[in-house]
Structure formats: structure tokens, C-alpha cells
Design a protein around this motif. Structure first.
Motif, short mmCIF file in Angstrom:
data_model
loop_
_atom_site.label_atom_id
_atom_site.label_comp_id
_atom_site.label_asym_id
_atom_site.label_seq_id
_atom_site.Cartn_x
_atom_site.Cartn_y
_atom_site.Cartn_z
N GLY A 149 0.79 -1.22 0.00
CA GLY A 149 0.00 0.00 0.00
C GLY A 149 0.83 1.27 0.00
N ILE A 150 2.08 1.17 -0.46
CA ILE A 150 3.00 2.31 -0.47
C ILE A 150 3.07 2.89 -1.88
N GLN A 151 2.94 4.19 -2.00
CA GLN A 151 3.04 4.87 -3.28
C GLN A 151 4.36 5.63 -3.36
N GLY A 152 5.08 5.43 -4.44
CA GLY A 152 6.34 6.13 -4.65
C GLY A 152 6.89 5.79 -6.02
N THR A 153 7.88 6.54 -6.47
CA THR A 153 8.50 6.34 -7.78
C THR A 153 9.84 5.64 -7.60
N LEU A 154 9.99 4.49 -8.27
CA LEU A 154 11.18 3.65 -8.13
C LEU A 154 12.19 3.91 -9.23
N ALA A 155 13.47 3.76 -8.90
CA ALA A 155 14.53 3.84 -9.90
C ALA A 155 15.74 3.07 -9.40
N ILE A 156 16.48 2.45 -10.33
CA ILE A 156 17.73 1.79 -10.02
C ILE A 156 18.87 2.76 -10.33
N PRO A 157 19.73 3.09 -9.37
CA PRO A 157 20.86 3.98 -9.66
C PRO A 157 21.75 3.39 -10.74
N LEU A 158 22.40 4.26 -11.50
CA LEU A 158 23.27 3.83 -12.59
C LEU A 158 24.72 3.81 -12.14
N ASN A 159 25.50 2.92 -12.78
CA ASN A 159 26.93 2.88 -12.50
C ASN A 159 27.68 3.88 -13.37
N ALA A 160 29.00 3.85 -13.31
CA ALA A 160 29.81 4.81 -14.06
C ALA A 160 29.63 4.70 -15.56
N GLU A 161 29.19 3.54 -16.04
CA GLU A 161 28.96 3.33 -17.47
C GLU A 161 27.54 3.70 -17.88
N GLY A 162 26.74 4.20 -16.93
CA GLY A 162 25.37 4.59 -17.23
C GLY A 162 24.40 3.43 -17.30
N GLU A 163 24.78 2.30 -16.71
CA GLU A 163 23.91 1.12 -16.71
C GLU A 163 23.45 0.83 -15.29
N PRO A 164 22.27 0.17 -15.14
CA PRO A 164 21.81 -0.20 -13.79
C PRO A 164 22.87 -1.02 -13.07
N ALA A 165 23.23 -0.59 -11.87
CA ALA A 165 24.33 -1.21 -11.14
C ALA A 165 23.86 -2.49 -10.45
#
Length: 216
Positions: A149-165
Motif C-alpha cells: 500500500g505504499i506509493q512512490g516512484t522507483l529507480a535503479i541507480p546507474l553505475n559509471a557506465e550509465g547502466e543499472p548497477a
């Protein structure tokens, strides 16, 4: 003497709100990947802690040497989250020595900290069984949020190469894969709920534990 630090009134609104015990540490270094070893050492000293529902144990922050170890600093802390009615068990660790791999650390008397709401939270690593690729992982994490029941916007941080770490922890001879995860646009109620409950698995080994973004 135990100290309760209260920057503002608790707004968790539950009969047994969650708190964080912050233990100062005396020691020199630890294995960089020490989540499993830390849990084993704590469980050896206070076996009753292992079975507490909702227990979360954060891994200890330090300066990585890029050779599999971290150097501890005066700011390194062992942080344990649990409900207020079980704080007495965690306090049994005060003054004790933990042996993790080939390293020994000694725990100070803890501070007891109330969880504080923040609109932006981050977890160093979240693991969800069966999801090791970024897009399916993010979808699975979103489903878990919705179930809570939690509302929020999710994201995976990117590594130095700009890809999901992609990250991993080792449990005995096995590796468990996960990702760092950020959540923004949280209400105060949902922020406190997520900090108390966490997301995914292996929360006794440092996974799925969310902290205000400023702590990283």
C-alpha cells in the motif's frame, strides 16, 4: 546508559513502532561483503535475535580498499532496526566482541533513534528471488510496494557506465544478486512504513533496508 535521540515526535502511529539502535564500533577493518558473517556473529551472541519478526541489520559502512576489505572510521556504526518491544534483546550486544571472518570489532552502548520520514529513500542493495535483470526486478519491486500500500516512484541507480548497477552478496558459497534502489515522492506515513518493513529479502544481511538519501 542508553540514550533516546528524538529530533521530532514519532509519527509511525503503530502500537510497537520501529526504532534503530546505533552501536559505535571499535575495530580496524571488516570484509567488504560481511552481511552473512555479521548476522552469524550476532546470532551466536544473542540467538533470540535471529527469530525476531521484522528484524533488519544494516551492513557497516567503511572505506573500501578495493581488495575485499573496508577500513572502519569513527563514523562506522552497526545499525539494527526492530520494534520497540524487542529493544532489550538487541541491547544485550552492548560491550560485546563480534568476530567476522578474521576481524574483531567491539560494540559500544547504543543510541536508540526514532525513524524519521524523508520523501526520498535509498537502499544499497535489494534482492528479490528470481529477478536478476533490471526491468523485471523493477517491476517486481513495484508489485511489492503496491502490496504494502505504499506509493512512490522507483529507480535503479546507474553505475559509471550509465547502466543499472547490479550488486551481489555472498552467503557461504553462494552469491545472491540484487540492485540498489531509490524511491522518491513518498509521504511521511509511507516513508516510515518502508523504513520499518523494507523490501525484498535478506534484510538480516543488510539487503532491502531503506535510509534517507542524505546518509549515503
Amino acid at each position: 546508559m542508553l540514550t533516546l535521540h528524538e529530533n521530532q515526535p514519532s509519527r509511525q502511529g503503530s502500537k510497537s513502532p520501529y526504532v534503530e539502535l546505533s552501536f559505535g564500533i571499535t575495530g580496524e577493518s571488516l570484509p567488504a561483503d560481511h552481511g552473512y558473517g555479521l548476522l552469524a556473529a550476532i546470532s551466536h551472541l544473542v540467538p533470540e535475535l535471529h527469530g525476531i519478526p521484522g528484524l533488519s541489520i544494516e551492513t557497516i559502512m567503511g572505506i573500501p580498499d578495493r581488495q575485499g576489505k573496508i577500513t572502519l572510521t569513527e563514523r562506522s556504526r552497526l545499525r539494527i532496526r526492530l520494534s520497540t518491544d524487542r529493544v532489550d534483546l538487541a541491547c544485550l550486544l552492548a560491550g560485546k566482541k563480534l568476530t567476522i571472518g578474521n576481524s574483531d570489532i567491539w560494540l559500544h552502548i547504543p543510541q536508540i533513534l526514532l525513524l524519521q520520514p524523508a520523501a526520498r529513500l535509498r537502499s544499497r542493495i535489494v534482492t528479490i528471488k528470481g529477478y536478476q535483470d533490471p526491468e523485471p526486478f523493477l517491476e517486481a519491486a513495484q508489485r511489492q510496494l503496491e502490496q504494502l500500500g505504499i506509493q512512490g516512484t522507483l529507480a535503479i541507480p546507474l553505475n559509471a557506465e550509465g547502466e543499472p548497477a547490479r550488486k551481489a552478496i555472498k552467503i557461504k558459497k553462494y552469491s545472491v544478486v540484487g540492485f540498489g534502489l531509490e524511491i522518491i515522492d513518498l509521504t511521511e506515513e509511507h516513508s516510515l512504513q518502508l523504513q520499518a518493513i523494507g523490501l525484498g529479502g535478506k534484510r538480516r544481511m543488510g539487503c532491502g533496508i531503506f535510509v534517507p538519501f542524505r546518509r549515503f
